[in-house]
Motif scaffolding. Structure first.
Motif, short mmCIF file in Angstrom:
data_model
loop_
_atom_site.label_atom_id
_atom_site.label_comp_id
_atom_site.label_asym_id
_atom_site.label_seq_id
_atom_site.Cartn_x
_atom_site.Cartn_y
_atom_site.Cartn_z
N ALA A 55 1.54 -12.59 -10.48
CA ALA A 55 0.76 -12.43 -9.10
C ALA A 55 1.71 -12.86 -8.17
O ALA A 55 1.65 -12.06 -7.08
CB ALA A 55 -0.33 -13.37 -9.19
N LYS A 56 2.35 -13.96 -8.53
CA LYS A 56 3.49 -14.38 -7.13
C LYS A 56 4.59 -13.48 -7.05
O LYS A 56 4.91 -13.36 -5.88
CB LYS A 56 4.01 -15.83 -7.70
N ILE A 57 4.82 -12.88 -8.26
CA ILE A 57 5.96 -11.93 -8.30
C ILE A 57 5.46 -10.56 -7.36
O ILE A 57 6.20 -10.18 -6.68
CB ILE A 57 6.57 -11.55 -9.43
N LEU A 58 4.55 -10.41 -7.68
CA LEU A 58 3.86 -8.90 -7.37
C LEU A 58 3.35 -9.09 -5.89
O LEU A 58 3.12 -7.77 -5.29
CB LEU A 58 3.08 -8.14 -8.36
N ALA A 59 2.82 -10.04 -5.50
CA ALA A 59 2.12 -10.18 -4.25
C ALA A 59 2.93 -9.56 -3.07
O ALA A 59 2.21 -8.79 -2.38
CB ALA A 59 1.88 -11.60 -3.82
N PRO A 60 4.34 -9.99 -2.87
CA PRO A 60 4.67 -9.25 -1.77
C PRO A 60 4.77 -7.58 -1.95
O PRO A 60 4.87 -7.01 -0.74
CB PRO A 60 6.38 -9.71 -1.92
N ILE A 61 5.01 -7.03 -2.94
CA ILE A 61 4.88 -5.64 -3.30
C ILE A 61 3.77 -5.16 -2.97
O ILE A 61 3.39 -4.05 -2.17
CB ILE A 61 5.28 -5.19 -4.76
N MET A 62 2.75 -5.79 -3.30
CA MET A 62 1.32 -5.53 -2.90
C MET A 62 0.86 -5.46 -1.53
O MET A 62 0.24 -4.42 -1.01
CB MET A 62 0.25 -6.15 -3.87
N LYS A 63 1.74 -6.33 -0.93
CA LYS A 63 1.18 -6.44 0.49
C LYS A 63 1.95 -5.25 1.48
O LYS A 63 1.43 -4.91 2.27
CB LYS A 63 1.79 -8.09 1.10
N LYS A 64 3.17 -5.10 0.75
CA LYS A 64 3.92 -4.19 1.52
C LYS A 64 3.29 -2.60 1.44
O LYS A 64 3.17 -1.74 2.45
CB LYS A 64 5.31 -4.13 1.15
N MET A 65 2.59 -2.46 0.08
CA MET A 65 2.05 -1.29 -0.36
C MET A 65 0.80 -1.06 0.79
O MET A 65 0.13 0.07 0.66
CB MET A 65 1.75 -1.10 -1.66
N TRP A 80 -10.82 -9.02 -26.29
CA TRP A 80 -9.53 -9.17 -25.68
C TRP A 80 -9.69 -8.80 -24.15
O TRP A 80 -10.52 -7.78 -23.70
CB TRP A 80 -8.56 -8.16 -26.25
N VAL A 81 -9.18 -9.91 -23.21
CA VAL A 81 -9.29 -9.68 -21.80
C VAL A 81 -7.96 -9.44 -21.24
O VAL A 81 -6.99 -10.04 -21.38
CB VAL A 81 -9.95 -10.91 -21.15
N ASP A 82 -7.81 -8.25 -20.43
CA ASP A 82 -6.61 -8.08 -19.61
C ASP A 82 -6.52 -8.63 -18.21
O ASP A 82 -7.48 -8.60 -17.61
CB ASP A 82 -6.65 -6.46 -19.55
N ILE A 83 -5.71 -9.57 -18.05
CA ILE A 83 -5.54 -10.25 -16.84
C ILE A 83 -4.48 -9.89 -15.93
O ILE A 83 -3.63 -10.80 -15.29
CB ILE A 83 -5.59 -11.76 -16.91
N LEU A 84 -3.97 -8.51 -15.85
CA LEU A 84 -2.87 -8.12 -15.27
C LEU A 84 -3.33 -8.23 -13.88
O LEU A 84 -4.44 -7.81 -13.45
CB LEU A 84 -2.56 -6.75 -15.59
N PRO A 85 -2.64 -9.18 -13.02
CA PRO A 85 -3.14 -9.21 -11.58
C PRO A 85 -3.50 -7.94 -10.79
O PRO A 85 -2.70 -7.07 -10.94
CB PRO A 85 -2.01 -10.05 -11.04
N PHE A 86 -4.15 -8.05 -9.46
CA PHE A 86 -4.60 -7.01 -8.51
C PHE A 86 -5.04 -5.77 -9.30
O PHE A 86 -5.19 -4.80 -8.52
CB PHE A 86 -3.12 -6.94 -7.83
N ASN A 87 -5.75 -6.35 -10.52
CA ASN A 87 -6.16 -4.97 -10.90
C ASN A 87 -5.47 -3.64 -11.18
O ASN A 87 -6.10 -2.64 -11.11
CB ASN A 87 -7.52 -4.51 -10.31
N ILE A 88 -4.24 -3.92 -11.19
CA ILE A 88 -3.17 -2.83 -11.43
C ILE A 88 -3.11 -2.31 -13.05
O ILE A 88 -3.35 -2.84 -13.72
CB ILE A 88 -1.68 -3.35 -11.26
N ALA A 89 -3.35 -1.01 -13.02
CA ALA A 89 -3.47 -0.13 -14.16
C ALA A 89 -2.14 0.15 -14.66
O ALA A 89 -1.34 0.79 -14.06
CB ALA A 89 -4.20 1.02 -13.90
N VAL A 90 -2.12 -0.06 -15.92
CA VAL A 90 -0.74 0.58 -16.59
C VAL A 90 -0.75 1.95 -17.15
O VAL A 90 -1.66 2.26 -17.83
CB VAL A 90 -0.27 -0.48 -17.77
N VAL A 91 0.20 2.68 -16.82
CA VAL A 91 0.28 3.98 -17.34
C VAL A 91 1.38 4.46 -17.81
O VAL A 91 2.62 4.02 -17.38
CB VAL A 91 0.18 5.08 -16.05
N GLN A 92 1.57 4.94 -19.01
CA GLN A 92 2.59 5.56 -19.63
C GLN A 92 3.36 6.75 -19.45
O GLN A 92 2.45 7.73 -18.88
CB GLN A 92 2.47 5.67 -21.23
#
Length: 381
Positions: A251-261, A301-313
């Motif tokens: 979450a700390k690493i991705l927060a600046p990216i989410m803020k920019k987007m 099983w609980v997915d706790i990827l922050p900011f509700n980001i969905a993973v797509v292949q």
């Protein structure tokens, strides 16, 4: 039969997408794409040869569509008549079903919403109503003070031609039109999906869409775009043992990216809730998602990827990299699709070969629509 899981075809697709991702010469990309289509056609015919007519009809009828329109019937009358090789425009019903089918095994193409332009190959885009304008309150008899400075752009994509091969066993021309229609849709959708997904991820804008991995900044009328620089490195997360620690650090690493987007390049705030995705290569998918899973007290099983980001292949994403993007901030348009009899055999026997041409244009709305990240260390050699 799952046409996307044919072993030789899967290997050929891998070679083609790797070539696109690594910026191989255009002729080399075209050669690999043609080989991919040839391999698919060969394997389909081999598989069909192992099945009885009853099984083939059962396979096709299980995915058959509704009653064909008069336009579709006319089209199939023409392609099965064996008279001439005039280019024919595919009916809109078939084009729509091709797109419905290709999203089945290529989820990115379900996320990116292509607008249908019919016979046109020019797209009109706008930068939104917030480009420096606003509605202004005033008295009933006062002057009109608000001004909406909305900019429009016209994009001619008549040169963005995607050519694919449709391989039809000559024996198949004797089957019903419903059978033939389903066969064409299955093969055509896969051939388009492979090339289109590669372009949506890695396209450089040279007679193809601009990919999400590209820096979409226009400099001196740029028409060819280079890769984005990496915005964040998530690979150190693999060293953390507790999934909740992983999530907090991510979450700390991705927060600046989410803020920019969450803000357009022109400074307009955006609501991106539920629209954030991260594209990863299938080779990275399970290791990446496993870091954000934990088993709760209820055995779920609980997915706790922050900011509700969905993973797509997507096979088009380089191994070890990820592309974070906002799904509804990509302009995408599709034009007409035509089919014409192909007069070369590509070393395949007893087949009727056709080329299909279709036209596409796509580009992120601005450079804040996506970000390139590192998700795993890639072994050297």
């Amino acid at each position: 039969m799952d046409y996307t899981k044919l072993p030789n075809y899967e290997a050929a697709v891998g070679k083609y997408t790797d070539a696109v991702a690594n910026g191989a010469d255009e002729k080399e990309q075209q050669k690999l794409f043609a080989q991919t289509m040839e391999v698919m056609g060969t394997e389909i015919v081999e598989k069909l040869a192992d099945q009885t007519n009853e099984k083939i009809n059962s396979l096709m009828s299980s995915r058959s569509s509704e009653v064909m329109s008069a336009e579709e019937t006319k089209f199939f009358n023409e392609i099965t008549s064996g008279v001439g090789n005039v280019e024919k425009t595919l009916p809109l019903e078939i084009i729509n079903q091709v797109f419905d089918e290709l999203t089945y095994a290529h989820p990115l193409l379900d996320i990116i919403n292509f607008q249908d332009m019919g016979l046109r190959t020019k797209a009109i885009t706008s930068d939104g109503i917030y480009n420096g304008g606003t509605a202004v309150w005033g008295t009933f008899a006062g002057d009109i003070q608000g001004k909406l400075n909305q900019n429009f752009g016209e994009h001619d994509f008549s040169q963005n031609k995607l050519t694919a091969f449709t391989v039809i066993p000559k024996d198949a021309l004797d089957y019903s039109y419903d059978w033939l229609k389903t066969f064409i849709i299955l093969q055509l959708s896969e051939s388009i999906a492979v090339a289109l997904e590669a372009a949506l991820v890695n396209g450089d804008g040279n007679n193809k869409p601009v990919g999400l991995i590209k820096d979409a900044t226009v400099v001196n009328g740029t028409t060819t775009y280079g890769d984005k620089t990496v915005s964040a490195d998530l690979s150190p997360l693999a060293a953390l043992e507790n999934s909740q620690d992983v999530s907090r650090q991510a979450a700390k690493i991705l927060a600046p990216i989410m803020k920019k987007m969450s803000v357009s390049e022109k400074g307009v705030p955006l609501n991106i809730a539920g629209q954030a995705k991260i594209l990863v290569n299938p080779q990275d998918y399970y290791n990446f998602t496993a870091m954000f899973l934990y088993l709760n007290a209820n055995g779920v099983w609980v997915d706790i990827l922050p900011f509700n980001i969905a993973v797509v292949q997507s096979m088009a994403v380089p191994v070890g990299k990820g592309i974070v993007f906002v799904a509804n901030r990509y302009n995408a348009y599709r034009g007409k699709m035509t089919m014409q009899e192909f007069d070369q055999t590509l070393a395949l026997e007893d087949l009727q070969l056709y080329t299909t041409k279709s036209f596409y244009w796509g580009k992120p709305k601005d450079n804040n629509a996506s970000a390139l990240v590192t998700i795993a260390a890639v072994p050297k050699g």
